[in-house]
Design a protein around this motif. Structure first.
Motif, PDB file in Angstrom:
ATOM      1  N   GLY A 239      32.677  -8.218 -16.986  1.00  0.00           N
ATOM      2  CA  GLY A 239      33.525  -9.384 -16.769  1.00  0.00           C
ATOM      3  C   GLY A 239      34.897  -8.997 -16.264  1.00  0.00           C
ATOM      4  O   GLY A 239      35.476  -9.675 -15.410  1.00  0.00           O
ATOM      5  N   SER A 240      35.445  -7.904 -16.766  1.00  0.00           N
ATOM      6  CA  SER A 240      36.732  -7.414 -16.278  1.00  0.00           C
ATOM      7  C   SER A 240      36.623  -6.900 -14.853  1.00  0.00           C
ATOM      8  O   SER A 240      37.536  -7.072 -14.045  1.00  0.00           O
ATOM      9  CB  SER A 240      37.246  -6.289 -17.182  1.00  0.00           C
ATOM     10  OG  SER A 240      37.388  -6.745 -18.493  1.00  0.00           O
ATOM     11  N   LEU A 241      35.509  -6.280 -14.540  1.00  0.00           N
ATOM     12  CA  LEU A 241      35.289  -5.775 -13.191  1.00  0.00           C
ATOM     13  C   LEU A 241      35.162  -6.912 -12.186  1.00  0.00           C
ATOM     14  O   LEU A 241      35.537  -6.761 -11.023  1.00  0.00           O
ATOM     15  CB  LEU A 241      34.041  -4.893 -13.178  1.00  0.00           C
ATOM     16  CG  LEU A 241      33.810  -3.993 -11.988  1.00  0.00           C
ATOM     17  CD1 LEU A 241      34.994  -3.060 -11.778  1.00  0.00           C
ATOM     18  CD2 LEU A 241      32.550  -3.194 -12.182  1.00  0.00           C
ATOM     19  N   GLU A 242      34.681  -8.060 -12.637  1.00  0.00           N
ATOM     20  CA  GLU A 242      34.567  -9.228 -11.756  1.00  0.00           C
ATOM     21  C   GLU A 242      35.932  -9.698 -11.269  1.00  0.00           C
ATOM     22  O   GLU A 242      36.059 -10.219 -10.173  1.00  0.00           O
ATOM     23  CB  GLU A 242      33.835 -10.361 -12.467  1.00  0.00           C
ATOM     24  CG  GLU A 242      33.709 -11.622 -11.671  1.00  0.00           C
ATOM     25  CD  GLU A 242      32.896 -11.455 -10.411  1.00  0.00           C
ATOM     26  OE1 GLU A 242      33.248 -12.111  -9.410  1.00  0.00           O
ATOM     27  OE2 GLU A 242      31.921 -10.699 -10.404  1.00  0.00           O
ATOM     28  N   VAL A 243      36.954  -9.499 -12.095  1.00  0.00           N
ATOM     29  CA  VAL A 243      38.306  -9.886 -11.697  1.00  0.00           C
ATOM     30  C   VAL A 243      38.768  -9.034 -10.515  1.00  0.00           C
ATOM     31  O   VAL A 243      39.458  -9.515  -9.625  1.00  0.00           O
ATOM     32  CB  VAL A 243      39.269  -9.747 -12.892  1.00  0.00           C
ATOM     33  CG1 VAL A 243      40.703 -10.002 -12.477  1.00  0.00           C
ATOM     34  CG2 VAL A 243      38.857 -10.684 -14.006  1.00  0.00           C
ATOM     35  N   LEU A 244      38.367  -7.782 -10.492  1.00  0.00           N
ATOM     36  CA  LEU A 244      38.779  -6.878  -9.419  1.00  0.00           C
ATOM     37  C   LEU A 244      37.936  -7.029  -8.163  1.00  0.00           C
ATOM     38  O   LEU A 244      38.423  -6.819  -7.060  1.00  0.00           O
ATOM     39  CB  LEU A 244      38.710  -5.423  -9.904  1.00  0.00           C
ATOM     40  CG  LEU A 244      39.587  -5.101 -11.108  1.00  0.00           C
ATOM     41  CD1 LEU A 244      39.310  -3.685 -11.581  1.00  0.00           C
ATOM     42  CD2 LEU A 244      41.050  -5.278 -10.754  1.00  0.00           C
ATOM     43  N   VAL A 245      36.662  -7.391  -8.317  1.00  0.00           N
ATOM     44  CA  VAL A 245      35.739  -7.534  -7.188  1.00  0.00           C
ATOM     45  C   VAL A 245      35.233  -8.970  -7.178  1.00  0.00           C
ATOM     46  O   VAL A 245      34.328  -9.311  -7.924  1.00  0.00           O
ATOM     47  CB  VAL A 245      34.552  -6.546  -7.315  1.00  0.00           C
ATOM     48  CG1 VAL A 245      33.624  -6.672  -6.125  1.00  0.00           C
ATOM     49  CG2 VAL A 245      35.039  -5.133  -7.470  1.00  0.00           C
ATOM     50  N   PRO A 246      35.825  -9.822  -6.339  1.00  0.00           N
ATOM     51  CA  PRO A 246      35.417 -11.229  -6.347  1.00  0.00           C
ATOM     52  C   PRO A 246      34.050 -11.438  -5.710  1.00  0.00           C
ATOM     53  O   PRO A 246      33.518 -10.566  -5.035  1.00  0.00           O
ATOM     54  CB  PRO A 246      36.507 -11.912  -5.522  1.00  0.00           C
ATOM     55  CG  PRO A 246      36.995 -10.843  -4.610  1.00  0.00           C
ATOM     56  CD  PRO A 246      36.880  -9.555  -5.388  1.00  0.00           C
ATOM     57  N   GLY A 247      33.498 -12.615  -5.936  1.00  0.00           N
ATOM     58  CA  GLY A 247      32.237 -12.964  -5.298  1.00  0.00           C
ATOM     59  C   GLY A 247      31.098 -13.189  -6.261  1.00  0.00           C
ATOM     60  O   GLY A 247      29.959 -13.291  -5.850  1.00  0.00           O
ATOM     61  N   PHE A 248      31.370 -13.282  -7.529  1.00  0.00           N
ATOM     62  CA  PHE A 248      30.353 -13.516  -8.560  1.00  0.00           C
ATOM     63  C   PHE A 248      29.257 -12.457  -8.555  1.00  0.00           C
ATOM     64  O   PHE A 248      28.108 -12.749  -8.841  1.00  0.00           O
ATOM     65  CB  PHE A 248      29.732 -14.909  -8.413  1.00  0.00           C
ATOM     66  CG  PHE A 248      30.735 -16.015  -8.500  1.00  0.00           C
ATOM     67  CD1 PHE A 248      31.369 -16.273  -9.691  1.00  0.00           C
ATOM     68  CD2 PHE A 248      31.050 -16.774  -7.401  1.00  0.00           C
ATOM     69  CE1 PHE A 248      32.307 -17.275  -9.788  1.00  0.00           C
ATOM     70  CE2 PHE A 248      31.984 -17.781  -7.482  1.00  0.00           C
ATOM     71  CZ  PHE A 248      32.604 -18.030  -8.674  1.00  0.00           C
ATOM     72  N   VAL A 249      29.598 -11.232  -8.204  1.00  0.00           N
ATOM     73  CA  VAL A 249      28.607 -10.163  -8.206  1.00  0.00           C
ATOM     74  C   VAL A 249      28.401  -9.654  -9.629  1.00  0.00           C
ATOM     75  O   VAL A 249      27.273  -9.571 -10.112  1.00  0.00           O
ATOM     76  CB  VAL A 249      29.050  -9.003  -7.284  1.00  0.00           C
ATOM     77  CG1 VAL A 249      28.098  -7.845  -7.377  1.00  0.00           C
ATOM     78  CG2 VAL A 249      29.172  -9.500  -5.859  1.00  0.00           C
TER      79      VAL A 249
END
Length: 91
Positions: free
Chosen positions: A19-29
């Protein structure tokens, strides 16, 4: 390795990291994977704790795919709507 897969708090910690990594890499991956890991972590407190590590990983993959599909449905553009740009950024 099988002890880590069978531990509920490892799944919840992985969910937090994803979930924290999603903040850095957008796009719901990574958000679908984070939701899948959170659901597996919560299910490990109950009925999922008795499954083999391979089955747990299969449940994680299925839940992650389902979460990604739901996120894609919720946050996509309405059907038939296309973004149009009237001017060029270089003008």
């Amino acid at each position: 390795m099988t002890e880590l897969v069978n531990t509920w708090w490892v799944w919840l910690a992985a969910s937090l990291v994803l979930g924290s990594l999603e903040v850095l890499v957008p796009g719901f991956v990574f958000l679908g994977f984070a939701i899948g890991a959170a659901l597996v972590g919560l299910a490990m407190l109950g009925p999922l704790a008795w499954l083999s590590p391979a089955m747990i990983l299969l449940v994680f993959a299925a839940l992650s795919l389902l979460a990604w599909l739901v996120l894609r449905r919720l946050f996509s553009l309405p059907k038939g709507q296309v973004k149009h740009f009237d001017r060029d950024i270089n003008d």
